[in-house]
Design a protein around this motif. Sequence first.
Motif, PDB file in Angstrom:
ATOM      1  N   LEU A 245       0.760  -1.217  -0.028  1.00 55.70           N
ATOM      2  CA  LEU A 245      -0.149   0.038  -0.028  1.00 55.70           C
ATOM      3  C   LEU A 245       0.841   1.303   0.068  1.00 55.70           C
ATOM      4  N   LEU A 246       2.020   1.232   0.956  1.00 56.28           N
ATOM      5  CA  LEU A 246       3.061   2.494   0.808  1.00 56.28           C
ATOM      6  C   LEU A 246       3.628   2.614  -0.653  1.00 56.28           C
ATOM      7  N   ALA A 247       4.132   1.228  -1.273  1.00 55.05           N
ATOM      8  CA  ALA A 247       4.712   1.434  -2.455  1.00 55.05           C
ATOM      9  C   ALA A 247       4.009   1.715  -3.719  1.00 55.05           C
ATOM     10  N   LEU A 248       2.717   1.154  -3.656  1.00 56.15           N
ATOM     11  CA  LEU A 248       1.737   1.143  -4.898  1.00 56.15           C
ATOM     12  C   LEU A 248       0.842   1.979  -4.920  1.00 56.15           C
ATOM     13  N   GLY A 249       0.076   2.251  -3.527  1.00 54.26           N
ATOM     14  CA  GLY A 249      -1.013   3.036  -3.619  1.00 54.26           C
ATOM     15  C   GLY A 249      -2.163   2.121  -3.700  1.00 54.26           C
ATOM     16  N   SER A 250      -3.312   2.900  -2.926  1.00 57.21           N
ATOM     17  CA  SER A 250      -4.550   1.860  -3.188  1.00 57.21           C
ATOM     18  C   SER A 250      -5.246   1.745  -4.537  1.00 57.21           C
ATOM     19  N   GLN A 251      -4.834   2.762  -5.369  1.00 58.16           N
ATOM     20  CA  GLN A 251      -5.419   2.603  -6.690  1.00 58.16           C
ATOM     21  C   GLN A 251      -5.152   1.525  -7.699  1.00 58.16           C
ATOM     22  N   ASN A 252      -4.049   0.806  -7.377  1.00 55.35           N
ATOM     23  CA  ASN A 252      -3.668  -0.242  -8.243  1.00 55.35           C
ATOM     24  C   ASN A 252      -4.124  -1.401  -7.809  1.00 55.35           C
ATOM     25  N   ILE A 253      -5.180  -1.647  -6.913  1.00 57.32           N
ATOM     26  CA  ILE A 253      -5.672  -2.835  -6.452  1.00 57.32           C
ATOM     27  C   ILE A 253      -7.112  -2.881  -6.583  1.00 57.32           C
ATOM     28  N   ASP A 254      -7.415  -4.145  -7.247  1.00 58.17           N
ATOM     29  CA  ASP A 254      -8.728  -4.472  -7.550  1.00 58.17           C
ATOM     30  C   ASP A 254      -9.484  -5.115  -5.993  1.00 58.17           C
ATOM     31  N   TYR A 255     -10.269  -4.179  -5.367  1.00 56.32           N
ATOM     32  CA  TYR A 255     -10.800  -4.720  -4.141  1.00 56.32           C
ATOM     33  C   TYR A 255     -11.950  -5.626  -4.335  1.00 56.32           C
ATOM     34  N   GLY A 256     -12.431  -5.816  -5.590  1.00 51.07           N
ATOM     35  CA  GLY A 256     -13.421  -6.855  -5.606  1.00 51.07           C
ATOM     36  C   GLY A 256     -12.820  -8.087  -5.860  1.00 51.07           C
ATOM     37  N   MET A 257     -11.623  -8.320  -6.480  1.00 46.58           N
ATOM     38  CA  MET A 257     -11.116  -9.453  -6.492  1.00 46.58           C
ATOM     39  C   MET A 257     -10.376  -9.932  -4.905  1.00 46.58           C
ATOM     40  N   VAL A 258     -10.128  -8.928  -4.339  1.00 47.90           N
ATOM     41  CA  VAL A 258      -9.691  -9.197  -2.922  1.00 47.90           C
ATOM     42  C   VAL A 258     -10.753  -9.784  -2.180  1.00 47.90           C
ATOM     43  N   VAL A 259     -11.960  -9.032  -2.134  1.00 41.40           N
ATOM     44  CA  VAL A 259     -13.089  -9.664  -1.259  1.00 41.40           C
ATOM     45  C   VAL A 259     -13.574 -11.019  -1.916  1.00 41.40           C
ATOM     46  N   ALA A 260     -13.591 -11.207  -3.276  1.00 38.00           N
ATOM     47  CA  ALA A 260     -14.040 -12.688  -3.649  1.00 38.00           C
ATOM     48  C   ALA A 260     -13.078 -13.763  -3.105  1.00 38.00           C
ATOM     49  N   LEU A 261     -11.613 -13.247  -3.176  1.00 33.93           N
ATOM     50  CA  LEU A 261     -10.734 -14.341  -2.588  1.00 33.93           C
ATOM     51  C   LEU A 261     -10.960 -14.508  -1.340  1.00 33.93           C
ATOM     52  N   LEU A 262     -11.166 -13.631  -0.493  1.00 37.44           N
ATOM     53  CA  LEU A 262     -11.381 -13.402   0.822  1.00 37.44           C
ATOM     54  C   LEU A 262     -12.695 -14.140   1.341  1.00 37.44           C
ATOM     55  N   ILE A 263     -13.767 -14.219   0.601  1.00 39.38           N
ATOM     56  CA  ILE A 263     -14.810 -15.021   0.956  1.00 39.38           C
ATOM     57  C   ILE A 263     -14.605 -16.409   0.827  1.00 39.38           C
ATOM     58  N   GLY A 264     -13.992 -16.818  -0.197  1.00 35.96           N
ATOM     59  CA  GLY A 264     -13.741 -18.241  -0.549  1.00 35.96           C
ATOM     60  C   GLY A 264     -12.773 -18.864   0.530  1.00 35.96           C
ATOM     61  N   GLY A 265     -11.725 -18.047   0.801  1.00 33.94           N
ATOM     62  CA  GLY A 265     -10.867 -18.450   1.703  1.00 33.94           C
ATOM     63  C   GLY A 265     -11.300 -18.679   3.215  1.00 33.94           C
ATOM     64  N   VAL A 266     -11.986 -17.822   3.747  1.00 31.04           N
ATOM     65  CA  VAL A 266     -12.821 -17.653   5.134  1.00 31.04           C
ATOM     66  C   VAL A 266     -13.773 -19.005   5.167  1.00 31.04           C
ATOM     67  N   ALA A 267     -14.559 -19.249   3.976  1.00 31.89           N
ATOM     68  CA  ALA A 267     -15.224 -20.316   3.921  1.00 31.89           C
ATOM     69  C   ALA A 267     -14.609 -21.706   4.247  1.00 31.89           C
ATOM     70  N   ALA A 268     -13.379 -21.806   3.638  1.00 35.46           N
ATOM     71  CA  ALA A 268     -12.796 -23.019   3.612  1.00 35.46           C
ATOM     72  C   ALA A 268     -11.908 -23.081   4.828  1.00 35.46           C
ATOM     73  N   ALA A 269     -11.590 -22.173   5.783  1.00 37.40           N
ATOM     74  CA  ALA A 269     -10.691 -22.132   6.775  1.00 37.40           C
ATOM     75  C   ALA A 269     -11.005 -23.451   7.848  1.00 37.40           C
ATOM     76  N   PRO A 270     -12.256 -23.266   8.215  1.00 35.62           N
ATOM     77  CA  PRO A 270     -12.722 -24.069   9.327  1.00 35.62           C
ATOM     78  C   PRO A 270     -12.514 -25.514   8.892  1.00 35.62           C
ATOM     79  N   LEU A 271     -12.968 -26.080   7.703  1.00 34.18           N
ATOM     80  CA  LEU A 271     -12.912 -27.346   7.216  1.00 34.18           C
ATOM     81  C   LEU A 271     -11.324 -27.622   6.758  1.00 34.18           C
ATOM     82  N   ALA A 272     -10.496 -26.797   6.696  1.00 39.07           N
ATOM     83  CA  ALA A 272      -9.331 -27.296   6.440  1.00 39.07           C
ATOM     84  C   ALA A 272      -8.504 -27.547   7.973  1.00 39.07           C
TER      85      ALA A 272
END
Length: 304
Positions: A193-220
């Motif tokens: 975030l310090l090097a790139l700034g927030s404008q270079n990040i697709d937060y939709g992709m971040v949220v999608a990856l986050l939702i899938g990962g959080v759902a799988a964590a207890p099962l793993a």
Amino acid sequence: MRTLIVLALVGFGAQLVDGSLGMAYGVTSSTLLLAAGLTPASVSATVHLAEVGTTLASGFSHWRFGNIDWRVVGFMAVPGGIAAFFGAHLLTVSGDAAAPVMSTILLLLGVYVVWRFLSIGGRRPSFTGRVPAAFLVPLAAVAGFMDAIGGGGWGPVGTPTLLASGKIAPRKVIGSIDTSEFVVSLGASAGFLLALGSQNIDYGMVVALLIGGVAAAPLAAWLVRLLAPRILAIGAGGLIIVTNARTLLRVNAVQNSLPDAAPTLVLAGLAVLWAGALVWVIRREVADRRAAPTRTEVRVPEKV
């Protein structure tokens, strides 16, 4: 919308593997995002921001199932986070040069892990002693640095190294690596975030990856609790061998103009050997459990 659903499914699958074998979330997610055309720095930033949430959920799940060695987390989390912060800055210059060297080291570690747990034969492994802090701290620094510049490296470096020590049960290795990765993800995300700034990040992709990962964590985390140490170790070691062999084969194919089919044939052969090793240890584990007494018989003295 379809892309985000696919990313959520990828996040679920990646976290399921990462949470049960201690690696592969970053590698899997980064590969997909690179294929989508994102720059290496943007890919690593997106993955690490998602991992802040997935590792928190994973760490909580591993804690609930008793899969954590808090001594390992205490010595590795902070050095790993600091190294990841500086690694994030370096990635804006170049992180490609270290890839072949690191893959060679990790490939050898994977081979050693598989050999170590196959060589014990029918004996159940015992995990005694402690890994010294003088080893854990530099290991965390190297793993955190490689994680930031490679989009995934904390698990691939830390998990096989701790498994190879033979002193920590595999489920504790995996739970501790996943839990300490929360701090590593924070450090890397702050650096990006310090090097790139927030404008270079697709937060939709971040949220999608986050939702899938959080759902799988207890099962793993639950799967880690159930699987035998030998099965976990062979699974993790085989994954390390195949993924790093793929990296080295890809580099050699470009440099030496190898036929396109050569890397595929080698990887297929490694996958077959890995599957055979898994089948063998599973059969040994089933045989051991059948042979073990199910209960302790108490003999009552006869009355005279």
